[in-house]
Design a protein around this motif. Structure first.
Motif, mmCIF file in Angstrom:
data_model
loop_
_atom_site.group_PDB
_atom_site.id
_atom_site.type_symbol
_atom_site.label_atom_id
_atom_site.label_comp_id
_atom_site.label_asym_id
_atom_site.label_seq_id
_atom_site.Cartn_x
_atom_site.Cartn_y
_atom_site.Cartn_z
ATOM 1 N N ARG A 101 0.838 -1.213 0.000
ATOM 2 C CA ARG A 101 0.000 0.000 0.000
ATOM 3 C C ARG A 101 0.866 1.252 0.000
ATOM 4 N NH1 ARG A 101 -3.826 -2.808 4.002
ATOM 5 N NH2 ARG A 101 -5.462 -3.535 2.593
ATOM 6 N N GLU A 102 1.925 1.240 0.801
ATOM 7 C CA GLU A 102 2.845 2.387 0.824
ATOM 8 C C GLU A 102 3.500 2.576 -0.539
ATOM 9 O OE1 GLU A 102 5.543 1.455 3.983
ATOM 10 O OE2 GLU A 102 3.991 1.632 5.524
ATOM 11 N N ARG A 106 -0.932 7.079 -3.831
ATOM 12 C CA ARG A 106 -1.033 8.195 -4.769
ATOM 13 C C ARG A 106 -0.176 9.360 -4.291
ATOM 14 N NH1 ARG A 106 -7.368 8.985 -5.514
ATOM 15 N NH2 ARG A 106 -6.673 10.422 -7.105
ATOM 16 N N VAL A 107 0.523 9.992 -5.221
ATOM 17 C CA VAL A 107 1.309 11.175 -4.904
ATOM 18 C C VAL A 107 0.435 12.417 -5.052
ATOM 19 C CG1 VAL A 107 3.330 12.536 -5.562
ATOM 20 C CG2 VAL A 107 3.440 10.046 -5.605
ATOM 21 N N ASN A 108 -0.466 12.400 -6.045
ATOM 22 C CA ASN A 108 -1.417 13.501 -6.236
ATOM 23 C C ASN A 108 -2.751 12.931 -6.709
ATOM 24 O OD1 ASN A 108 -1.416 13.337 -9.192
ATOM 25 N ND2 ASN A 108 0.672 14.117 -9.041
ATOM 26 N N ASP A 109 -3.759 13.786 -6.786
ATOM 27 C CA ASP A 109 -5.115 13.325 -7.137
ATOM 28 C C ASP A 109 -5.215 12.768 -8.548
ATOM 29 O OD1 ASP A 109 -6.032 13.920 -4.641
ATOM 30 O OD2 ASP A 109 -6.868 15.872 -5.191
ATOM 31 N N TRP A 114 -4.779 2.605 -6.682
ATOM 32 C CA TRP A 114 -4.597 1.159 -6.583
ATOM 33 C C TRP A 114 -5.105 0.699 -5.219
ATOM 34 C CZ3 TRP A 114 -2.130 -2.362 -9.952
ATOM 35 C CH2 TRP A 114 -1.642 -1.797 -11.132
ATOM 36 N N ARG A 115 -5.803 -0.426 -5.204
ATOM 37 C CA ARG A 115 -6.250 -1.050 -3.958
ATOM 38 C C ARG A 115 -5.472 -2.346 -3.781
ATOM 39 N NH1 ARG A 115 -11.362 1.192 -5.687
ATOM 40 N NH2 ARG A 115 -12.055 2.652 -4.102
ATOM 41 N N VAL A 130 -5.012 -3.933 -7.356
ATOM 42 C CA VAL A 130 -5.941 -3.760 -8.468
ATOM 43 C C VAL A 130 -6.194 -2.270 -8.690
ATOM 44 C CG1 VAL A 130 -8.289 -4.244 -9.305
ATOM 45 C CG2 VAL A 130 -7.088 -5.945 -7.902
ATOM 46 N N GLU A 131 -6.256 -1.872 -9.966
ATOM 47 C CA GLU A 131 -6.598 -0.500 -10.335
ATOM 48 C C GLU A 131 -7.524 -0.548 -11.539
ATOM 49 O OE1 GLU A 131 -6.912 3.062 -12.288
ATOM 50 O OE2 GLU A 131 -5.632 1.558 -13.230
#
Length: 195
Positions: A101-102, A106-109, A114-115, A130-131
């Protein structure tokens, strides 16, 4: 019944992606075309990453870097206009679910979301990311943490997710939602119904 038939076809050949982290780490990347019973089309790209941790294992930050680089590689896959792309990372990354997860945060919107899903025991390397589609964890009692060790005697548990594609017929999900919507709204408790 023909309603539940789906078309899945291999889109080209699988390719080897050498993850540029200064070590011999690679991923097999395979693409599929999926047509749902409702006629919706999807492009599904799967990256199967294996990071070997034998005598001189790479550090956790190096393993996370490998996952990030595969993520970037998979994010670069595009399809025909108006055909959504679903991206999936599988394999043995030798990281726990939180570390993955780390790595894919996401760095930005504008970054894809990804989950990450792991096994109940959350053993190292037993996770899927998954994305581009909804997914839910599906417990499977196979692997190191269970009586059924599976085909190989190794240190992993089987991990599975159910991918839900928009526009696809999902009979079990529809039935579950219908049952839940019919439950009384009063404070009375009732046993949960299984789908």
């Amino acid at each position: 019944s023909d309603v539940y038939k789906r078309q899945v076809s291999l889109h080209g050949c699988a390719e080897k992606y050498l993850v540029p982290i200064g070590r011999d780490v690679d991923a097999a990347v395979t693409a599929f075309d999926v047509v749902t019973p409702a006629g919706s089309r999807y492009h599904v790209v799967v990256g199967n990453l294996h990071i070997v941790c034998s005598d001189h294992p790479p550090s956790i930050p190096t393993r996370q870097s490998a996952v990030r680089r595969l993520q970037t590689h998979l994010d670069g896959y595009v399809s025909e206009p108006n055909i959504p792309v679903v991206r999936i990372m599988v394999g043995d990354n030798n990281l726990n679910t939180q570390q993955v997860r780390e790595a894919v945060q996401r760095v930005n919107d504008a970054d894809p979301h990804w989950r990450v899903y792991g096994t109940t025991a959350d053993r190292i390397g037993d996770n899927v990311a998954v994305e581009g589609a909804e997914a839910r964890f599906l417990p499977i009692a196979v692997g190191r943490s269970f009586r059924d060790r599976g085909l190989r005697n190794d240190s992993h548990d089987a991990v599975a997710v159910v991918i839900t594609l928009r526009g696809a017929s999902q009979p079990a999900e529809i039935r579950r939602r219908k049952i839940e919507s019919q439950r009384p709204l009063s404070g009375a408790t009732q046993p949960a119904l299984q789908p």
